[in-house]
Design a protein around this motif. Structure first.
Motif, mmCIF file in Angstrom:
data_model
loop_
_atom_site.group_PDB
_atom_site.id
_atom_site.type_symbol
_atom_site.label_atom_id
_atom_site.label_comp_id
_atom_site.label_asym_id
_atom_site.label_seq_id
_atom_site.Cartn_x
_atom_site.Cartn_y
_atom_site.Cartn_z
ATOM 1 N N TRP A 65 -40.267 5.621 -48.991
ATOM 2 C CA TRP A 65 -40.085 6.491 -50.155
ATOM 3 C C TRP A 65 -41.221 6.290 -51.154
ATOM 4 O O TRP A 65 -41.796 7.259 -51.651
ATOM 5 N N TRP A 66 -41.557 5.030 -51.432
ATOM 6 C CA TRP A 66 -42.634 4.756 -52.384
ATOM 7 C C TRP A 66 -43.992 5.201 -51.842
ATOM 8 O O TRP A 66 -44.855 5.658 -52.606
ATOM 9 N N VAL A 69 -44.072 8.813 -52.555
ATOM 10 C CA VAL A 69 -44.254 9.049 -53.994
ATOM 11 C C VAL A 69 -45.726 8.885 -54.365
ATOM 12 O O VAL A 69 -46.307 9.731 -55.057
#
Length: 137
Positions: A65-66, A69
């Motif tokens: 997820w990061w 992002v």
């Protein structure tokens, strides 16, 4: 049926990951109109938000997820810098090959504002994935 519903959040997660990665690559790879940049940025942000709400972000999922992002933010910065610089699009050349003319028209299309059909398709994909996320979660 319950087995399918048990794995549905992971399928939605995978769909969000693929859609977000494609949006980030699109932002990083080519010059685009500022409204296209905004559309892709908001879409990726919404996908990442729904992803974070759908499944607890732990271990590998949190790292992925990061990464998405950071890729989206980097794509926004790179695309914005590209959009702020002037671009000279070559005029139509009668001696250009078919492939060169096709590339020139594709570049002009990407530099233009998104069409209504593209905005509707983007919204339809978002709504479909959001409904799927609500059913799965």
């Amino acid at each position: 049926m319950s087995t399918i519903l048990a794995y549905l959040p992971l399928a939605v997660l995978l769909a969000f990951a693929v859609l977000t990665a494609l949006g980030a690559v699109s932002l990083l790879s080519r010059r685009q109109h500022p409204l296209r940049i905004l559309s892709l940025a908001l879409t990726n942000a919404a996908y990442l938000l729904i992803w974070a709400l759908l499944i607890p972000l732990t271990s590998v999922i949190a790292i992925a997820w990061w990464v998405l992002v950071v890729a989206t933010l980097a794509g926004i910065v790179v695309a914005s810098v590209r959009a702020s610089r002037p671009l000279s699009v070559p005029a139509a050349d009668p001696a250009a090959t078919r492939g060169q003319e096709k590339r020139r028209r594709r570049t002009l299309r990407q530099l233009g504002a998104p069409g209504l059909a593209g905005v509707i398709a983007n919204g339809a994909v978002f709504v479909a994935v959001a409904v799927l996320a609500l059913v799965a979660g």
